[in-house]
Write a protein that holds these residues in place. Structure first.
Motif, PDB file in Angstrom:
ATOM      1  N   LEU A 143       4.824   1.440  -0.156  1.00  0.00           N
ATOM      2  CA  LEU A 143       5.452   2.064  -1.322  1.00  0.00           C
ATOM      3  C   LEU A 143       4.841   3.448  -1.534  1.00  0.00           C
ATOM      4  N   PRO A 144       5.303   4.459  -0.786  1.00  0.00           N
ATOM      5  CA  PRO A 144       4.768   5.810  -0.976  1.00  0.00           C
ATOM      6  C   PRO A 144       5.418   6.494  -2.170  1.00  0.00           C
ATOM      7  N   ALA A 177      10.019   3.074  -1.935  1.00  0.00           N
ATOM      8  CA  ALA A 177       9.676   4.451  -2.304  1.00  0.00           C
ATOM      9  C   ALA A 177       9.649   4.551  -3.819  1.00  0.00           C
ATOM     10  N   LEU A 178       8.660   5.275  -4.326  1.00  0.00           N
ATOM     11  CA  LEU A 178       8.618   5.615  -5.745  1.00  0.00           C
ATOM     12  C   LEU A 178       9.212   7.015  -5.888  1.00  0.00           C
ATOM     13  N   SER A 182      14.574  -0.101   0.960  1.00  0.00           N
ATOM     14  CA  SER A 182      15.402  -0.955   0.108  1.00  0.00           C
ATOM     15  C   SER A 182      14.774  -1.281  -1.239  1.00  0.00           C
ATOM     16  N   LYS A 183      13.501  -0.963  -1.431  1.00  0.00           N
ATOM     17  CA  LYS A 183      12.852  -1.233  -2.707  1.00  0.00           C
ATOM     18  C   LYS A 183      12.492   0.101  -3.367  1.00  0.00           C
ATOM     19  N   PHE A 184      13.018   0.298  -4.567  1.00  0.00           N
ATOM     20  CA  PHE A 184      12.857   1.583  -5.241  1.00  0.00           C
ATOM     21  C   PHE A 184      12.189   1.389  -6.597  1.00  0.00           C
ATOM     22  N   VAL A 185      11.253   2.270  -6.878  1.00  0.00           N
ATOM     23  CA  VAL A 185      10.632   2.356  -8.190  1.00  0.00           C
ATOM     24  C   VAL A 185      10.899   3.766  -8.687  1.00  0.00           C
ATOM     25  N   LEU A 206       0.848  -1.184   0.000  1.00  0.00           N
ATOM     26  CA  LEU A 206       0.000   0.000   0.000  1.00  0.00           C
ATOM     27  C   LEU A 206       0.886   1.237   0.000  1.00  0.00           C
ATOM     28  N   GLY A 207       0.328   2.366  -0.429  1.00  0.00           N
ATOM     29  CA  GLY A 207       1.062   3.620  -0.435  1.00  0.00           C
ATOM     30  C   GLY A 207       0.448   4.621   0.516  1.00  0.00           C
TER      31      GLY A 207
END
Length: 305
Positions: free
Chosen positions: A188-189, A222-223, A273-276, A169-170
């Motif tokens: 994932l904001p 994070a996006l 640690s997860k990037f878009v 969720l963001g």
């Protein structure tokens, strides 16, 4: 980045993308060939962006390694049982490469009309629809009696390839952060600063404790929108509308590769640690996209661990 969670970097096409014809395939193939972790598709009924479910299915059929998710898919207004079967099928056909991410939907009268849900009704409908999705993906039949959905011993097959489909969720509003803590497997904001994320994570972790839940350390993301040159004024105006609390909304968009990598490192220092990543000005043609990705890959993927 140290010895913490594995860093992974994917690309988003965004709500304003025009990659909705054969150029989509060209760019998907480039992402797979160059080794990016994932592709994220946004949803806008009134925009040119392709439908995320159809786009993900198309991408899955062309690739073997690339993961794919939604940034984000609107949940209120959809039949959660039909969606549960669609997503489970996609996860199975792709050997477990689905990264589902959901939202309430943008606060826009056009989009709200399209999904048929009043703004004030979205939150409760979202929470119940998500519970139905999880129940449909779990082993056995589903029994659910709620305010919006009612099922008795309902069989929903197939089950996903992944034993547990992690739902991301963001959002950064207080209610959204608490929802992440209550319901999500990952966060994932978008359009956020590292300080925003640090503060938001405090709220999420307090809510997790309150509800006896945990989120894996490598499920904080994070996006990040970035610019290769000056940020166009219409984009700045949109950023200001999105984040009226910021004196200078351009802090949300690093300009140039060095600034993008410095921003990723700042997020990494607080446990993200997860990037878009998303070019705020889309390359104009598929060939330009490929040139852009080939330039980005050796710079950006050096951070993957």
């Amino acid at each position: 980045m140290g010895d913490g969670p594995r860093v992974r970097i994917g690309y988003a096409f965004g709500t304003r993308t025009r990659l909705n014809d054969d150029g989509f395939a060209t760019v998907v193939d480039g992402l797979e060939r160059l080794g990016f972790d994932s592709l994220w598709l946004s949803e806008r009924i009134g925009g040119d962006a392709p439908d995320p479910l159809v786009g993900m299915a198309f991408a899955a059929g062309r690739t073997t390694k690339l993961k794919f998710g939604m940034s984000v898919m609107v949940l209120p207004g959809r039949n959660p049982i039909v969606l549960a079967k669609e997503l489970a099928t996609l996860d199975r056909l792709s050997n477990g490469r689905l990264l589902p991410a959901f939202g309430l939907g943008v606060a826009d009268p056009h989009e709200q009309q399209a999904f048929g849900v009043e703004r004030g009704a979205r939150a409760k409908l979202f929470d119940e629809a998500l519970a139905v999705l999880r129940g449909a993906w779990a082993e056995g039949n589903l029994t659910h009696h709620g305010d919006h959905f009612d099922y008795e011993d309902l069989r929903v097959l197939p089950k996903p390839y992944q034993t547990h489909l992690d739902v991301w969720l963001g959002g950064i509003a207080a209610s959204e952060l608490r929802r992440v803590g209550r319901l999500a497997d990952g966060w994932l904001p978008s359009f956020v600063t590292p300080d925003d994320v640090a503060r938001g994570r405090e709220t999420i972790e307090a809510t997790l404790t309150e509800h006896g839940r945990t989120i894996d350390e490598d499920h904080y993301g994070a996006l990040i929108s970035y610019a290769s040159g000056p940020i166009p004024q219409p984009v700045i105006d949109l950023l200001a509308k999105r984040r009226p609390d910021l004196d200078d909304p351009t802090v949300l968009v690093p300009q140039g590769w060095d600034a993008l990598m410095a921003t990723i490192d700042k997020f990494g220092a607080i446990g993200t640690s997860k990037f878009v990543i998303l070019p705020i000005v889309e390359p104009p043609t598929p060939d330009d996209w490929i040139e852009h990705l080939e330039l980005a890959a050796p710079i950006v993927l050096a951070r993957q661990t």
